[in-house]
Design a protein around this motif. Sequence first.
Motif, short mmCIF file in Angstrom:
data_model
loop_
_atom_site.label_atom_id
_atom_site.label_comp_id
_atom_site.label_asym_id
_atom_site.label_seq_id
_atom_site.Cartn_x
_atom_site.Cartn_y
_atom_site.Cartn_z
N ILE A 26 -3.54 49.96 19.89
CA ILE A 26 -3.74 48.69 20.60
C ILE A 26 -2.37 48.18 21.03
O ILE A 26 -1.42 48.16 20.23
CB ILE A 26 -4.41 47.64 19.70
CG1 ILE A 26 -5.75 48.15 19.17
CG2 ILE A 26 -4.59 46.32 20.46
CD1 ILE A 26 -6.79 48.36 20.23
N TRP A 60 -2.09 36.31 17.22
CA TRP A 60 -2.44 37.45 16.37
C TRP A 60 -3.38 37.03 15.25
O TRP A 60 -4.34 37.73 14.92
CB TRP A 60 -1.16 38.06 15.80
CG TRP A 60 -1.40 39.00 14.66
CD1 TRP A 60 -1.04 38.85 13.36
CD2 TRP A 60 -2.08 40.26 14.72
NE1 TRP A 60 -1.43 39.91 12.60
CE2 TRP A 60 -2.07 40.80 13.42
CE3 TRP A 60 -2.69 40.97 15.74
CZ2 TRP A 60 -2.66 42.02 13.11
CZ3 TRP A 60 -3.27 42.20 15.44
CH2 TRP A 60 -3.25 42.71 14.14
N LYS A 107 -6.71 39.32 14.55
CA LYS A 107 -6.33 40.45 13.70
C LYS A 107 -7.51 41.05 12.93
O LYS A 107 -7.51 42.24 12.62
CB LYS A 107 -5.22 40.03 12.73
CG LYS A 107 -5.65 39.00 11.68
CD LYS A 107 -4.46 38.67 10.77
CE LYS A 107 -4.87 37.68 9.69
NZ LYS A 107 -3.71 37.36 8.80
N PHE A 159 -9.47 44.27 14.09
CA PHE A 159 -8.90 45.62 14.04
C PHE A 159 -8.92 46.14 12.60
O PHE A 159 -8.02 45.85 11.81
CB PHE A 159 -7.47 45.62 14.57
CG PHE A 159 -7.34 44.99 15.93
CD1 PHE A 159 -8.11 45.44 16.99
CD2 PHE A 159 -6.46 43.94 16.15
CE1 PHE A 159 -7.99 44.87 18.24
CE2 PHE A 159 -6.35 43.36 17.39
CZ PHE A 159 -7.11 43.82 18.45
N SER A 200 -4.08 54.56 12.78
CA SER A 200 -4.13 53.65 13.93
C SER A 200 -2.84 52.83 14.00
O SER A 200 -2.16 52.61 13.01
CB SER A 200 -5.34 52.71 13.82
OG SER A 200 -6.54 53.44 13.90
N ARG A 201 -2.52 52.38 15.22
CA ARG A 201 -1.29 51.61 15.43
C ARG A 201 -1.58 50.41 16.33
O ARG A 201 -2.39 50.49 17.25
CB ARG A 201 -0.21 52.48 16.09
CG ARG A 201 0.31 53.61 15.21
CD ARG A 201 1.16 53.07 14.06
NE ARG A 201 1.73 54.14 13.28
CZ ARG A 201 1.17 54.65 12.19
NH1 ARG A 201 -0.02 54.20 11.79
NH2 ARG A 201 1.76 55.61 11.51
N ILE A 202 -0.88 49.31 16.05
CA ILE A 202 -0.93 48.12 16.90
C ILE A 202 0.50 47.81 17.33
O ILE A 202 1.40 47.69 16.50
CB ILE A 202 -1.55 46.92 16.17
CG1 ILE A 202 -2.97 47.25 15.73
CG2 ILE A 202 -1.54 45.68 17.06
CD1 ILE A 202 -3.62 46.17 14.89
#
Length: 798
Positions: free
Chosen positions: A212, A223, A227, A230, A237-239
């Motif tokens: 994301i 955020w 948040k 997610f 996974s990465r944000i």
Amino acid sequence: MAMIAVQVVLEQLASLVAEETRFLGGVRGGIDELRDDLHSMKSFLQDAEERSESDEGLRAWVKQVRDVAYDSEDILEEFMLRFAPSHGSGFVHFLRQSYRSTRKLSARHRLAAHLESIKARVRAISERRNAFSLNRIDMPSTSSAAVEKWHDPRIASLYLEEADVVGIENPKHLLGFLVTANEPVPDNLQSMTDFQLIDALRNYLGRRRYVIVLDDVWDVNAWETIKYAFPDCNCGSRIIFTTRLGNLAESIENTSHVYDLQPLPENEAWTLFCMKAFRGEPKAVCPPELEEMSRDILRKCDGLPLAIVAIGGLLSKKKNEGLEWKKVRDCLATEMKSNNDLGSLRRILQLSYDHLPYYLKQCYLYLSVFPEDYLIKRMKLIRLWIVERFVEEKQGFTMEEVAEEYLNELVNRSLIQVAEMNHFNRVKTCRVHDLMREIILLKSREESLVMIANGTRISKNEKVRRLSIDENSEEVQSDMRFPYLWSFLSFSSHHSFEHGFRNYKLLRVLNLDRAHFYSFPPELVELIHLRYLSLRWTMITELPESIRKLKYLEILDLKGSTVSSLPTGITQLTCLCQLRHYRHSFWSSLFFPDTHGMRVPSGIGRLTSLQKLGSVEVNEDNKLVRELGKLTQLRRLGILKLREEQGMDLCYTLERLKHLTAMYVVSLNKTDFLQLDSISSPPKYLQRLYLKCSLSALPGWIASLQYISKLVLQYSNLKSDPLKALQKLPSLVVLELRQAYAGEELWCDPGGFSKLKKLGLHELERLQRIRIAQRINAWAGEAGHHSMHGARNGADWD
């Protein structure tokens, strides 16, 4: 800026109303009415200022509010100065009071007439407000980006291909982005509540590995809102966040890596510039005749890719002629305002300014007073912000602490570039990016905040409030009277100021650093509104007794001047918060400077508002040392030429200075022993201590200073190892020993000096060994017979 202008007037009105009715006389009703009208107007101002960027009529209305607020401030300050109660007794005082009362009566009539005129203007402005359908906002906080109407051109830069990332406006668009072409967007997307959106996203992402990207995040609350959508499924996974705010990443939990985007290196910036500016040339090569001009223009971009692309694109449409390019280089601010090719660049850069809280906008625009590429010292800027009344009071904090918070916030927002940090992680010097400076030059002129004397035409109807002069400025002409001027700041060493300052009756801030003055200009004592007077590095040798007339002076800065003593009249300046004067010479040593200060008159203890005083030469005046103990608000004190017998008096004084954070003590002769052991209750908040004197032993109270971060011992000639006593100081960052130890060995235990970053050892002639345990590896040692760098830096305690 109208918001702050109105706020200042309201504070003045509140001060007036707090006085006795006798003081206000028959104008009390008019003052109350004006205060109510301005309070009502202020509640609409935030909405008006946010919308005025795109509305010419609204911009004119805001300017009218600002002008009437400025004019009100002039009138009220004049009234407060003229009618302030005087003190004294006796027959002469009675006669003086009788004369003053007669003059006050006519002045009160003039004030009443001025108030009626101001109130009429305020009522007319308030009536015009209805035409703009302004919203009432009683608690202004920050500017809102929601009112922006222009298309953000950054979105286009996100289109690489049709299937690539476009940008994420809100959670609903985010959900549409994440759903693949084979999975249509839910029909009820637009009608979903926040909770339904979060649930939908969690269900969709719960079984997937995802990346994301949240672009240009302005607030950590953005955020916090999304948040929970997610889920962390431990599948890699990465944000990714992008933001202009330096402290936002640290405030978000679970941040694993922060990457600070750096400017392009010079060679890469040049390549990009040539690709854009000379796209029609073979291999995009800059013609030799334009290279110098091109590099000047590129220097203003300061490695910012967006600016390089925009300005290079503009130049590509111009003829490859030196004069065409010179116009762009010299008039970049005008080009950004009027040229469509640079309009998007200006709006993008201005976004950061638009998002500032209202109390920071004026502070930021004020940076335009400093010349291009000028390295701005932190304390210089903080002092100016305070005397300009830009800093709001905050319970439990000094004004300087609040102002430093403002500075750090502007740094975190990437609006100010840090040029140098000190050892204590505080900004030492800073500067403004050249392109942002071009923008704030435009804005400050539009807001009537600052005028730069660079040959720009000034209309007769323009009320110039602040005037800045640099090395490239022209001489101020004698016919330019500037009757409304509040601040005059010179950063030039060659201007003559031959026409003097008689025309600047309302002047509050006067900065004349390095000006060619060999004597004190006599007309300065008639500037009764002065709050700030800086005569740094001038050749002035003495101040007149009539300095007492500047009774509202708050800061007098004489650093580097040749003034050696102060007149008795200085003791009547009871509003003084800072009285600063010291200079250095290297007559007796090439490595350790001699510090010279000023002699002060008896009665200096009356200046009970003083927070900074330095440096005072006491010589044989034992009473003076004790009199300094009356200055209980002192934060910084420099005291020079102490004799051996005055050690006890100094101890007496220091026990009374509970707020002291920095102290600079120098004996008359380096062999004079000062007895400093008789302090049972030292200033516990002391952070910086310089002792330049002989000591029979290290005073025991030094080892109890929990907040001491810098300690310099010079000429101490200690017989015992000082490291053993100092190694447990929890906050010590810098320690310098200059001819301070006569032993052969220095030693510290494992775990000592936990915060130390710099250890300077200078001219310790008998030293043979330094034993440092292996665990002490976080700080750097400097051992040697002398270090000019360390000696010079340590001498300046600003």
